[in-house]
Design a protein around this motif. Sequence first.
Motif, PDB file in Angstrom:
ATOM      1  N   UNK A 107      33.332  37.510  32.388  1.00  0.00           N
ATOM      2  CA  UNK A 107      33.253  36.931  33.736  1.00  0.00           C
ATOM      3  C   UNK A 107      32.009  37.423  34.454  1.00  0.00           C
TER       4      UNK A 107
ATOM      5  N   UNK B 235      36.712  40.618  31.338  1.00  0.00           N
ATOM      6  CA  UNK B 235      36.029  40.825  32.612  1.00  0.00           C
ATOM      7  C   UNK B 235      34.531  40.949  32.405  1.00  0.00           C
TER       8      UNK B 235
ATOM      9  N   UNK C 118      40.561  29.408  34.619  1.00  0.00           N
ATOM     10  CA  UNK C 118      40.503  28.725  33.327  1.00  0.00           C
ATOM     11  C   UNK C 118      41.248  29.516  32.256  1.00  0.00           C
ATOM     12  N   UNK C 119      40.980  30.820  32.220  1.00  0.00           N
ATOM     13  CA  UNK C 119      41.650  31.662  31.221  1.00  0.00           C
ATOM     14  C   UNK C 119      43.156  31.600  31.408  1.00  0.00           C
ATOM     15  N   UNK C 120      43.561  31.711  32.652  1.00  0.00           N
ATOM     16  CA  UNK C 120      44.985  31.801  32.925  1.00  0.00           C
ATOM     17  C   UNK C 120      45.673  30.463  32.667  1.00  0.00           C
TER      18      UNK C 120
ATOM     19  N   UNK D  65      38.521  32.895  35.727  1.00  0.00           N
ATOM     20  CA  UNK D  65      39.824  33.510  35.588  1.00  0.00           C
ATOM     21  C   UNK D  65      40.889  32.412  35.578  1.00  0.00           C
TER      22      UNK D  65
ATOM     23  N   UNK E  33      36.378  33.618  39.841  1.00  0.00           N
ATOM     24  CA  UNK E  33      37.631  32.938  40.189  1.00  0.00           C
ATOM     25  C   UNK E  33      37.879  31.736  39.283  1.00  0.00           C
TER      26      UNK E  33
END
Lengths: 546, 429, 391
Positions: free
Chosen positions: C63, C60, C331-333, C329, C326
């Motif tokens: 981010x 985070x 991309x990470x997920x 996140x 967003x």
Amino acid sequence: MRFWNKSLLLAGLLLFGLSQLVAAETVMDLTKSLSVKSYSKKSVIIQKIAQTGDPQATVILQSLLDGSLFLTKDAGLPVLAAKLGKEYALSDPFTGVDLGQVRKRALKKIRINNKVRGILKASIARLNLSHPNPRHRIKAAKLLFKNLDKALLAPLQQLVEAENEGAVKEAFETTNAALILLHGDTIDARLKAVERLKAAGGPDVRALLSSMDRKLQAKASSDEQSEKLQLVVQSALKSVERQLENYGLIESLFQGISLSSVLLLAAIGLAITFGVMGVINMAHGEMVMIGAYTTYVIQEICRTSFPGFFDYSLILAIPMAFIVSGICGVIIERSVIRFLYGRPLETLLATWGISLLLQQLVRTIFGATNKEVGSPEWLSGAWEVTAGLSFTYNRIAIIFFALFVLAGLMLVLKKTLFGLQMRAVTQNRQMARSMGIKSARIDAMTFGLGSGVAGMAGVALSQVDNVSPNLGQAYIIDSFMVVVFGGVGNLWGTLVGASSLGIVNKFLEPYSGAVLAKIFVLVAIILFIQKRPRGLFALKGRSVEG
Amino acid sequence: MNKFKKMANRLSATALICAGALGFGMQAQAAEDTIKIGVLHSLSGTMAISESTLKDTVLMLVDDLNKKGGLLGKKVEAVVVDPASNWPLFAEKARELIEVEKVDVVFGCWTSVSRKSVLPVFEELNSMLFYPVQYEGEESSRNVFYTGAAPNQQAIPAVEYLMSEEGGSVERWILAGTDYVYPRTTNKILKAFLKSKGVKDEDIMINYTPFGHSDWQTIVSDIKKFGSAGKKTAVVSTINGDANVPFYKELGNQGVSSSDIPVIAFSVGEEELAGLDTKPLVGHLAAWNYFMSVESAENEAFIDKWQAFTKDEDRVTNDPMEATYIGFNMWVQAVKQAGTTDVDAVRQAMYGQEFKNLTGGTAVMNTNHHLSKPVLIGEIQDDGQLETVWSTDGLVKGDAWSDFIPESKVLTANWTYPYVCGGCQQPMF
Amino acid sequence: MKNKNNKALGPFFSLITDLPGGGKAFMGILLAVALYTVIGNTLIPESSFAHVPTYMVTLMGKYLCYALLALSVDLIWGYCGILSLGHGAFFSLGGYAMGMYLMRQIGDRGVYGNPELPDFMVFLNWQELPWYWSGFDNFFVAALMVMLVPGLLAFVFGWFAFRSRVTGVYFSIITQAMTYALLLAFFRNDMGFGGNNGLTDFKDLLGFDLRSDGMRLGLFVGSAVAVALGYLICAFITRSKFGRVLIAIRDAESRTRFTGYRVEFYKLSVFVISAVLAGIAGAFYVPQVGIINPSEFSPANSIEVVIWVAVGGRGTLWGAVLGAVLVNWGKSYFTGAFPEAWLYLLGGLFVCTTLFLPKGIVGTVPEWWAKIKLRLGRFKPDLIQTGKGDM
């Protein structure tokens, strides 16, 4: 008397056949003995084979060089093998008789290494010195220049005298001069040889002269004669080097033009989609990539289905790449871009997304690895203008292709109804529409044209670069630079932009290295844009402010 | 200001951020009866060309292992992530694999920078990485096993071969590479080595190009020029992946043949050659620890399995695949020996672990986390294969710290008592 | 966006109270998330579902750095119409400045144990630190450089570009050329910035171990504060008279110039401020991801930043933050959940955003909401004002 004659003839025939048999056996035995592991032993055997003077020796040596000579694992018999699907088709190297098919594991390849390969080439060249085809003779002489063997001195001398063909004689004389310089007896002959070599020039002569120079310097006891020789060699070396330097300049210029043509090809489609239509087309590189993959697919089809047609597959690929990329372009325009006119920056985002999608799509279909796009015979190798100055065929072809595409595009824009309508729509959409032009159709076709041209660029780039999903990414930034530098909306600008960037880059490269040259060019573009904020060939008029 | 817009603004934002937070929370729970291994290879971006093959290799090996009944009575599950050729993302994904997915071991990385990026993560979380690519050395981490070649297992034997009579008695050298750490290190080592063999400075040319360099005209011309000085010249190429295809195309077209100026490459294997027409390149060389063309029962079985797994009869194998294969199997053996997947126990079991090479002979894992492997030198054939023309008699032990760099000469890597360090001058205990 | 009185020059807290509704909500959410993360990481036991693992804290934090970068892009693009496709360069320069400090902090703990030189310099046979590395062992010098270097580059670059009235696409392309040139330059090992490997293997920051949980949390909180401050600064700028002029420039540059404003001055100032913000984002980014290398300069990264802003909503400030969080996140997920297909999802997202959310999430979702309300016929909303102008 008659009987006598006849029996003589018979005996002669018998003798001839016998000698033939003996020779064949010898070559056969020698070939069999190539199964030894040691490469130095192989070299000796190869020289023996060459010395038999048997016509079949050439066949054996050539197939050994080509890597098609195998020994069967069970009997150790030499066979020629050619890959046929999963298996190998065998034939007898001496008789050419078909021996059926076997799996690869039943065969043992006769391996050679670079050293053996050199000896093989030299041996074949010696045999080829009296080849009926003059081009082979020249090739042989040039090859032997790099493998100067003292034993060659006398036979070559005879060949020089016997040769009638001008070009061949010249090649023979040069090689002969090199031999004399190295192994000659009289100082006069050697001095003359240096003069001869100086006249021939080229990198091989430079190599020979500089090694000769070193040899003379290293010699402990120097007499007057060798000192004189050294002086002559040194001055000849200098003159050859000067000549090579001049050639180097010409070569740099050629390389610059060649790089320019690659840039031009990569950018020219963008000059339409970005320059004329105002779409910041980040998917332009992917259109190039699709063109390259189309080339690959067409070549694969040719390779498997029409092997004889392989050399012309590239020609077929050009229109196909245009069509495939063009259709992709039309689809993209109809499905996405048409909603975004007047919002150029949003086209940047959308086309960036499309570019990611297309890359991944290609990766899914073809895999992430590079694909092989072969060069046809007529594009391989180089055109040797003179010793030390040569231009590669594929680069020459790309230069002409780029000019051809540019000219074609100009014609379409200037001389056809479609071109007229296209210019009308991009200059004033409302007005064009009120004149009855179907602007939506023109938009789609314009974008398709730009994409199709990018696809054709892909055909050319497949000859010099990787065919991989990342192909487009490598060219997208350069393409934008070229278009912006040249001035948006002007094809001449693109041409001038590409050629100046390419040539400047290539002339900087020898001094600064590849990376710095590129950085300099980029900084130069940034500075240049300050001077001319709208590029080299700026559009003038009211539409500019829009 | 419109009331509803304000409210909508807030609501939408809250909803989205909550959704995001929920997504974080919903990471999969590790099942008890499986052993998880992580696969950290780029499947997109510039490195996908090379790395995606290794992902498939690990998947094939896992598949194979599961068919044989798994490991310690459990099924093995491969967790694949895509670090997308993005180096900070490598570190993030490594952390995700270890902390969230709780994998016991990770197979991954290709470029040095990706390894450098994940290294702190593996050390911090005490996990285990198997790195399967030839690299520059100058590193030995407690948490990494290097199954690719160190410079002394590739570069030095290659140059020695070219210097030998059999290799052509080369006297003049062009060291051409992509400008990054592996070529820089290798060239530094080679330069020191060449000088120790009496090669003069004027006979060594070093040239660096950027990543993905595609216009090789000038450099190939320079090579030709440098090679026409009357001494046998060779190019030692540490040019990285992508740039090789245009480089070799240019070599072929400009007629630089292997008998004039041989090029020996350390980053070009069967996979790279598959993207090329190799007819003009026959005789140029490559140095590796494995070639697909080597004839051995293990290799034939491996190739058959690979081609069946990828459903592609022409699919080639290469050296990093063998390195992955050896690393994976050694890890399996070590886990069996230790009876657990606990990192510390497995690490101890790794030392001295032996596994059969695909090229015949046996690879051994040393206490410096590098393998002992044979070194092969091969020549490019017209079918895109590399044929062995020379090989070391026995195994060569991978050396983490090069003897040709003064700073690293003094360092020792040994993770067993009494040293217990990756780079120290004296034993720690 | 609104017609309230402009009290931009008032005290600091009045700035907060004056924020538009979305802005207040944003500050609230940021505060809540940050607080929860801190509490969730330290106080809630690991076994609990509500626990926030350290991994998540760093993620985070990352981010948030991206969010600050997106904010800086939104400031110039959303409010002044300057589209920079090279903002990654400022971000990376800030990151490098921080990286250099962290490199110097390693001291003799590098593999070669040289107290003066970083490992890569020892390795390349450098005898002494190059001049541009001097002073970086001091945190305050480094912190100054984090702002000064990007700011200076932006100043020089902007001064040339705006003075000669390079606008629109031309400006975008030359910013791209700038970051590309820097990418190539930093790739060179001879530059003294570690070449392709960049700067890595950091040990500690201000004497605290970078790997400790406390440091991680600290960096996260720092990033959150930086984003909050960055947001306030941007809000302050855009709501001041200065900001009004910026918007005027965005919507009609020539007209603003003819009215008597020195457009170059305004553009240059906001460009420099934005570059400094980007630099600060980079400085927070580097210690959290543990590496800075030239690939951060790649033009693709800068384009992505623009996309985050577009997804969130251009010209809304907190939309940029939302977009950055967003997309990253996602991309990470997705890279973990769908390693083979995530690019389809990401590419699809970009295409769909431009097609269906032309004003980004923040700009479009309320419009839909209002439309739904309208359909239901229960309310009569005012005319929905929307930002205009391209480029």
